[in-house]
Scaffold this motif. Sequence first.
Motif, PDB file in Angstrom:
ATOM      1  N   LEU A 284       0.830  -1.201   0.000  1.00 19.51           N
ATOM      2  CA  LEU A 284       0.000   0.000   0.000  1.00 19.51           C
ATOM      3  C   LEU A 284       0.867   1.254   0.000  1.00 19.51           C
ATOM      4  O   LEU A 284       0.534   2.250  -0.662  1.00 19.51           O
ATOM      5  CB  LEU A 284      -0.925   0.007   1.213  1.00 19.51           C
ATOM      6  CG  LEU A 284      -1.937   1.156   1.273  1.00 19.51           C
ATOM      7  CD1 LEU A 284      -2.809   1.180   0.018  1.00 19.51           C
ATOM      8  CD2 LEU A 284      -2.812   1.036   2.522  1.00 19.51           C
ATOM      9  N   THR A 285       1.987   1.225   0.706  1.00 15.44           N
ATOM     10  CA  THR A 285       2.892   2.375   0.714  1.00 15.44           C
ATOM     11  C   THR A 285       3.399   2.657  -0.692  1.00 15.44           C
ATOM     12  O   THR A 285       3.499   3.818  -1.114  1.00 15.44           O
ATOM     13  CB  THR A 285       4.068   2.122   1.674  1.00 15.44           C
ATOM     14  OG1 THR A 285       3.565   1.841   2.985  1.00 15.44           O
ATOM     15  CG2 THR A 285       4.987   3.331   1.743  1.00 15.44           C
ATOM     16  N   ARG A 286       3.707   1.604  -1.450  1.00 14.33           N
ATOM     17  CA  ARG A 286       4.155   1.801  -2.839  1.00 14.33           C
ATOM     18  C   ARG A 286       3.038   2.396  -3.695  1.00 14.33           C
ATOM     19  O   ARG A 286       3.297   3.242  -4.560  1.00 14.33           O
ATOM     20  CB  ARG A 286       4.641   0.478  -3.423  1.00 14.33           C
ATOM     21  CG  ARG A 286       5.906  -0.048  -2.755  1.00 14.33           C
ATOM     22  CD  ARG A 286       6.485  -1.248  -3.492  1.00 14.33           C
ATOM     23  NE  ARG A 286       7.541  -1.852  -2.701  1.00 14.33           N
ATOM     24  CZ  ARG A 286       7.400  -2.960  -1.972  1.00 14.33           C
ATOM     25  NH1 ARG A 286       6.236  -3.597  -1.958  1.00 14.33           N
ATOM     26  NH2 ARG A 286       8.412  -3.440  -1.282  1.00 14.33           N
ATOM     27  N   LEU A 287       1.801   1.981  -3.450  1.00 13.42           N
ATOM     28  CA  LEU A 287       0.669   2.567  -4.179  1.00 13.42           C
ATOM     29  C   LEU A 287       0.516   4.048  -3.836  1.00 13.42           C
ATOM     30  O   LEU A 287       0.225   4.870  -4.711  1.00 13.42           O
ATOM     31  CB  LEU A 287      -0.616   1.816  -3.846  1.00 13.42           C
ATOM     32  CG  LEU A 287      -0.823   0.452  -4.495  1.00 13.42           C
ATOM     33  CD1 LEU A 287      -2.134  -0.177  -4.010  1.00 13.42           C
ATOM     34  CD2 LEU A 287      -0.834   0.564  -6.019  1.00 13.42           C
ATOM     35  N   PHE A 288       0.720   4.371  -2.558  1.00 12.78           N
ATOM     36  CA  PHE A 288       0.669   5.778  -2.150  1.00 12.78           C
ATOM     37  C   PHE A 288       1.722   6.584  -2.915  1.00 12.78           C
ATOM     38  O   PHE A 288       1.439   7.674  -3.432  1.00 12.78           O
ATOM     39  CB  PHE A 288       0.927   5.913  -0.651  1.00 12.78           C
ATOM     40  CG  PHE A 288      -0.218   5.484   0.230  1.00 12.78           C
ATOM     41  CD1 PHE A 288      -1.467   5.186  -0.300  1.00 12.78           C
ATOM     42  CD2 PHE A 288      -0.047   5.375   1.606  1.00 12.78           C
ATOM     43  CE1 PHE A 288      -2.522   4.801   0.526  1.00 12.78           C
ATOM     44  CE2 PHE A 288      -1.097   5.004   2.437  1.00 12.78           C
ATOM     45  CZ  PHE A 288      -2.331   4.701   1.896  1.00 12.78           C
ATOM     46  N   THR A 289       2.936   6.054  -2.984  1.00 12.92           N
ATOM     47  CA  THR A 289       4.017   6.759  -3.669  1.00 12.92           C
ATOM     48  C   THR A 289       3.689   6.943  -5.141  1.00 12.92           C
ATOM     49  O   THR A 289       3.878   8.032  -5.710  1.00 12.92           O
ATOM     50  CB  THR A 289       5.341   6.000  -3.506  1.00 12.92           C
ATOM     51  OG1 THR A 289       5.691   5.943  -2.121  1.00 12.92           O
ATOM     52  CG2 THR A 289       6.471   6.677  -4.280  1.00 12.92           C
ATOM     53  N   GLU A 290       3.187   5.900  -5.775  1.00 10.57           N
ATOM     54  CA  GLU A 290       2.826   5.986  -7.193  1.00 10.57           C
ATOM     55  C   GLU A 290       1.770   7.067  -7.417  1.00 10.57           C
ATOM     56  O   GLU A 290       1.870   7.874  -8.353  1.00 10.57           O
ATOM     57  CB  GLU A 290       2.299   4.626  -7.665  1.00 10.57           C
ATOM     58  CG  GLU A 290       1.905   4.594  -9.127  1.00 10.57           C
ATOM     59  CD  GLU A 290       1.376   3.237  -9.539  1.00 10.57           C
ATOM     60  OE1 GLU A 290       0.741   3.151 -10.619  1.00 10.57           O
ATOM     61  OE2 GLU A 290       1.586   2.243  -8.797  1.00 10.57           O
ATOM     62  N   TYR A 291       0.766   7.089  -6.556  1.00  6.62           N
ATOM     63  CA  TYR A 291      -0.276   8.103  -6.699  1.00  6.62           C
ATOM     64  C   TYR A 291       0.280   9.506  -6.458  1.00  6.62           C
ATOM     65  O   TYR A 291       0.000  10.446  -7.221  1.00  6.62           O
ATOM     66  CB  TYR A 291      -1.419   7.828  -5.718  1.00  6.62           C
ATOM     67  CG  TYR A 291      -2.331   9.017  -5.542  1.00  6.62           C
ATOM     68  CD1 TYR A 291      -3.142   9.453  -6.584  1.00  6.62           C
ATOM     69  CD2 TYR A 291      -2.350   9.729  -4.333  1.00  6.62           C
ATOM     70  CE1 TYR A 291      -3.962  10.566  -6.427  1.00  6.62           C
ATOM     71  CE2 TYR A 291      -3.174  10.839  -4.177  1.00  6.62           C
ATOM     72  CZ  TYR A 291      -3.969  11.239  -5.226  1.00  6.62           C
ATOM     73  OH  TYR A 291      -4.765  12.352  -5.076  1.00  6.62           O
ATOM     74  N   LEU A 292       1.066   9.676  -5.393  1.00  7.26           N
ATOM     75  CA  LEU A 292       1.554  11.008  -5.038  1.00  7.26           C
ATOM     76  C   LEU A 292       2.568  11.542  -6.038  1.00  7.26           C
ATOM     77  O   LEU A 292       2.802  12.767  -6.094  1.00  7.26           O
ATOM     78  CB  LEU A 292       2.143  10.988  -3.626  1.00  7.26           C
ATOM     79  CG  LEU A 292       1.125  10.749  -2.511  1.00  7.26           C
ATOM     80  CD1 LEU A 292       1.823  10.555  -1.175  1.00  7.26           C
ATOM     81  CD2 LEU A 292       0.108  11.878  -2.426  1.00  7.26           C
ATOM     82  N   LEU A 293       3.178  10.674  -6.831  1.00  7.51           N
ATOM     83  CA  LEU A 293       4.076  11.122  -7.889  1.00  7.51           C
ATOM     84  C   LEU A 293       3.340  11.432  -9.193  1.00  7.51           C
ATOM     85  O   LEU A 293       3.916  11.993 -10.113  1.00  7.51           O
ATOM     86  CB  LEU A 293       5.155  10.071  -8.160  1.00  7.51           C
ATOM     87  CG  LEU A 293       6.268   9.955  -7.115  1.00  7.51           C
ATOM     88  CD1 LEU A 293       7.170   8.773  -7.426  1.00  7.51           C
ATOM     89  CD2 LEU A 293       7.085  11.238  -7.033  1.00  7.51           C
ATOM     90  N   SER A 294       2.070  11.050  -9.268  1.00  9.85           N
ATOM     91  CA  SER A 294       1.291  11.340 -10.469  1.00  9.85           C
ATOM     92  C   SER A 294       0.864  12.805 -10.464  1.00  9.85           C
ATOM     93  O   SER A 294       0.808  13.430  -9.402  1.00  9.85           O
ATOM     94  CB  SER A 294       0.062  10.428 -10.528  1.00  9.85           C
ATOM     95  OG  SER A 294      -0.852  10.746  -9.487  1.00  9.85           O
ATOM     96  N   PRO A 295       0.557  13.375 -11.636  1.00  8.37           N
ATOM     97  CA  PRO A 295       0.127  14.790 -11.671  1.00  8.37           C
ATOM     98  C   PRO A 295      -1.134  14.997 -10.842  1.00  8.37           C
ATOM     99  O   PRO A 295      -2.131  14.310 -11.022  1.00  8.37           O
ATOM    100  CB  PRO A 295      -0.145  15.033 -13.163  1.00  8.37           C
ATOM    101  CG  PRO A 295       0.682  13.999 -13.862  1.00  8.37           C
ATOM    102  CD  PRO A 295       0.655  12.788 -12.967  1.00  8.37           C
ATOM    103  N   ARG A 296      -1.082  15.936  -9.904  1.00  8.05           N
ATOM    104  CA  ARG A 296      -2.217  16.197  -9.027  1.00  8.05           C
ATOM    105  C   ARG A 296      -2.478  17.702  -8.964  1.00  8.05           C
ATOM    106  O   ARG A 296      -1.575  18.482  -8.720  1.00  8.05           O
ATOM    107  CB  ARG A 296      -1.935  15.660  -7.610  1.00  8.05           C
ATOM    108  CG  ARG A 296      -1.888  14.145  -7.521  1.00  8.05           C
ATOM    109  CD  ARG A 296      -1.538  13.666  -6.133  1.00  8.05           C
ATOM    110  NE  ARG A 296      -0.171  13.989  -5.762  1.00  8.05           N
ATOM    111  CZ  ARG A 296       0.179  14.789  -4.768  1.00  8.05           C
ATOM    112  NH1 ARG A 296      -0.744  15.359  -4.020  1.00  8.05           N
ATOM    113  NH2 ARG A 296       1.445  15.024  -4.479  1.00  8.05           N
ATOM    114  N   ASP A 297      -3.719  18.071  -9.188  1.00 13.88           N
ATOM    115  CA  ASP A 297      -4.114  19.475  -9.110  1.00 13.88           C
ATOM    116  C   ASP A 297      -4.993  19.745  -7.913  1.00 13.88           C
ATOM    117  O   ASP A 297      -5.166  20.850  -7.497  1.00 13.88           O
ATOM    118  CB  ASP A 297      -4.860  19.890 -10.384  1.00 13.88           C
ATOM    119  CG  ASP A 297      -3.961  19.802 -11.624  1.00 13.88           C
ATOM    120  OD1 ASP A 297      -2.793  20.187 -11.531  1.00 13.88           O
ATOM    121  OD2 ASP A 297      -4.449  19.290 -12.658  1.00 13.88           O
TER     122      ASP A 297
END
Length: 297
Positions: A284-297
């Motif tokens: 789950l931590t890796r999923l968090f990292t993947e999401y937080l590195l994606s473009p977010r507005d």
Amino acid sequence: MPLPYTLLITPLAADAPDDGSWFAETFTEVDSSEPALRVSELSTQRGDGVFETLAVVDGHAQEVQPHLARLARSAQICELPLPNLAQWSAAISAAVAQIPQQGELAIKLVLSRGVENGPSPTAWLHASAATDFSAVRESGVRVITLDRGYDRGVAERAPWLLLGAKTLSYAVNMAALREAHRRGADDTIFVTSDGYVMEGPTSSVILRHNGVFSTPAPSGAILHGTTQTSLFEYLERHGHSVSYRDISVEELRGADAVWLVSSVRLAVAVTELDGRQLPVDAPLTRLFTEYLLSPRD
């Protein structure tokens, strides 16, 4: 343009008309290796100002508007002139256009009360390469709890402590991190004197207990986390339950998993708390990292 990159901002009134054509005239690029502030600048003399740090990932500035909204809240709490958010947004866009478009960068926004007895505030933006947190995102951090020295109700009783603002007065936060290192840990979670979880010196706290993800309820004493908010939105979209509430230290110690989250370091798992091992959800931590590195507005 190579890093670091610094842009001085001539602050506009919050209600200045926005025709978009003259914002550039209020920005001045300066050589980051040269002096840019006066000795009488109150940000350096007294820490009398507020700031935000946002991430830039592969040329995309993350969550600009949430960071600017928090900058405005901090300015209001500190009785600083309210920032013109359109101007600050334009400054970020101007900086991103000038700096490298690959990798992870950090942009710091600073609004100070200005020169002592001066007529106006001082403001600037500074961009630099982000610290490489790839290893700690994978391995996690060892954490200790430290008493912040007051109970949950202090912000309401003593608003002049400015506890809900992200101010430049970070000496206590840095001292707490040094204390953690002296005790063989990597980071700290502040707790109230009556035993409730607050936040880290540079991060928000998220725990999972019985399938529910919780963070301390926002209050006058706890800075509302932009990354934590984004992560809760992600969790809700994927069918998870989230909660803002009071969390006791004992509940933190018995959690199924704990994370510290922040704009540049992102989400790191707490592997040890006050010398006790904690469960870690590495996938789950890796999923968090993947999401937080994606473009977010």
